[in-house]
Design an enzyme around this catalytic site. Structure first.
Site, PDB file in Angstrom:
ATOM      1  N   ASP A  14      42.842  40.866  39.165  1.00 17.58           N
ATOM      2  CA  ASP A  14      43.110  39.437  39.392  1.00 17.58           C
ATOM      3  C   ASP A  14      42.719  38.586  38.188  1.00 17.58           C
ATOM      4  OD1 ASP A  14      43.822  40.057  42.155  1.00 17.58           O
ATOM      5  OD2 ASP A  14      41.673  40.285  42.485  1.00 17.58           O
ATOM      6  N   HIS A  42      50.858  40.467  41.030  1.00 15.22           N
ATOM      7  CA  HIS A  42      50.882  39.587  39.869  1.00 15.22           C
ATOM      8  C   HIS A  42      51.556  38.282  40.259  1.00 15.22           C
ATOM      9  CE1 HIS A  42      50.571  42.986  36.636  1.00 15.22           C
ATOM     10  NE2 HIS A  42      49.448  42.746  37.260  1.00 15.22           N
TER      11      HIS A  42
END
Length: 426
Positions: A14, A42
């Site tokens: 992340d 993503h």
């Protein structure tokens, strides 16, 4: 750009790799996803929209880029087809998407097993996404799994499914008391998936290596990150693949000698999802503030992420393992407005200071972070800056300290969520 670049996450995932890949894909001809499955996510903001990608490389948002899902990825065909349809609905063409015929499949029983295994672990659960990724990689290692190419050959698919079907049903019914799967339904379902995905399926190893020989510029896109690597991460609180540079070579099908530059993506603070040690975690209002301001909720699961100060012990470790040449620093804007900002430079444990991440989870849990403190900056100062010299002095000190401590130069700085919110340094 160098001909072959690898983009790797340096923390627990992340970090904002999708945005960095999207930015760098402008200069590339080929973008490759090499490992993981739809447990990764993503997020890219482009064309005034937010795109959440789980299996398809971020380069798909450019019309003229070849996008490859490599042999190291485990593919849930249902999820992949949904992602393709979602992009097409938004006017994004997927004609330039290619899927490795050697990639392994996530089967319906993998998802059931993942969920049930997590449930039985109780308080010792690993915090998986329950997408079947671990069980799929387990079957791959046991040499009992089915691959993408099998969906194009019904006879082969039937033969391979028969070898595992009875055993999986016995586990599902006798151990977990689930309804048995029906062979015919599984076969019909996956033959249908094969028909839909057939135009995308090819020998991507040949395709990629031919592209390299032709002088094409390639971007290797990592999912997850170094601290979730099966060997190098906080085992057992890790993923089931290798989201490090070595794993990219295996998962894409290229030789290590071809990778000319490794870019490490570093978030300006640290987050992780699920369980496992997190030395710099903030269990206070600052941690909550970072979570809300940074929109730190999982792309795949929606789970709130644990937040904490930037941990350079972790980043240093990632730089060492991956041979990182340059750093892309993301989400600097999220720290705006804090009067003081801390950075961890070491772990104090039993009278010693550790400068690299330990193997022992006990040490990682019980160590005391050693912090350096920095003056904060305002959001207005960050938003107004379009080049490095325009950043506030305190932010530049923060960035230059990261460079000094890690030995890697920062060359990109993320100052907001939009595609254009990036400063190029040097």
């Amino acid at each position: 750009m160098q001909q072959i670049r690898a983009i790797v996450g340096t923390q627990w995932g992340d970090e904002g790799k999708g945005k960095i890949v999207d930015f760098l894909a402008k200069e590339a001809d080929v973008v490759v996803r090499a490992q993981g499955g739809n447990n990764a996510g993503h997020t890219v903001e482009a064309f005034g929209k937010v795109f959440k990608l789980h299996l398809i490389p971020s380069g798909i948002l450019y019309k003229d880029k070849l996008n490859i899902i490599g042999n190291g990825v485990v593919i849930d065909p249902e999820s992949l087809i949904q992602e393709i349809e979602s992009l097409e609905k938004e006017g994004i063409s997927t004609e330039n998407l290619k899927i490795s015929d050697r990639a392994h499949l996530v089967m319906p029983y993998h998802k059931i097993l993942d969920e049930e295994q997590e449930r039985l672990r109780g308080e010792e659960s690993l915090g998986t996404t329950k997408r079947g990724i671990g069980p799929a990689y387990t079957d791959k290692t046991e040499r009992t799994n089915l691959r993408v190419c099998d969906m194009l050959d019904e006879e082969e698919f039937v033969q391979k499914l028969r070898t595992v079907y009875e055993r999986k049903n016995q586990i599902l019914t006798h151990v977990y008391h689930k309804t048995p799967m029906k062979f015919g339904e599984l076969l019909e379902q996956f033959m249908k998936y094969g028909e839909i995905l057939k135009p995308y399926i090819t020998d991507t190893i040949k395709l990629l290596n031919d592209s390299i020989k032709a002088g094409k510029k390639v971007l290797l896109e990592g999912a997850q990150a170094t601290m979730l690597d099966l060997d190098y991460g906080t085992y057992p609180y890790v993923t089931s693949s290798h989201p490090t540079v070595g794993g990219f070579c295996i998962g894409a099908g290229i030789a290590p000698k071809y990778i000319q530059e490794v870019i490490g993506v570093v978030k300006a603070y640290t987050t992780r999802v699920g369980k496992g040690p997190f030395p710099t975690e903030l269990l206070d209002e600052i941690g909550n503030s970072i979570r809300e301001k940074g929109r730190e909720y999982g792309t795949t699961t929606g789970r709130p992420r644990r937040c904490g100060w930037l941990d350079l012990v972790v980043v240093r470790y990632a730089v060492l393992i991956n041979g990182i040449d340059k750093i892309a620093l993301t989400k600097l804007d999220t720290l705006s407005g804090l009067p003081k900002i801390k950075v961890c430079v070491g772990y104090k444990y039993e009278g010693k200071v550790l400068d690299l991440f330990p193997a022992s989870l006990r040490v990682a849990r019980e160590c005391e972070p050693v912090y350096e403190e920095f003056e904060g900056w305002s959001e207005e100062e960050i938003k107004a800056a379009k080049e490095y010299e325009a950043l506030p002095k305190s932010a530049k000190r923060y960035i230059e300290f990261i460079e000094k401590e890690t030995g890697a130069k920062v060359f990109l700085i993320g100052t907001g969520p939009a595609r254009e919110d990036i400063i190029i340094k040097d």
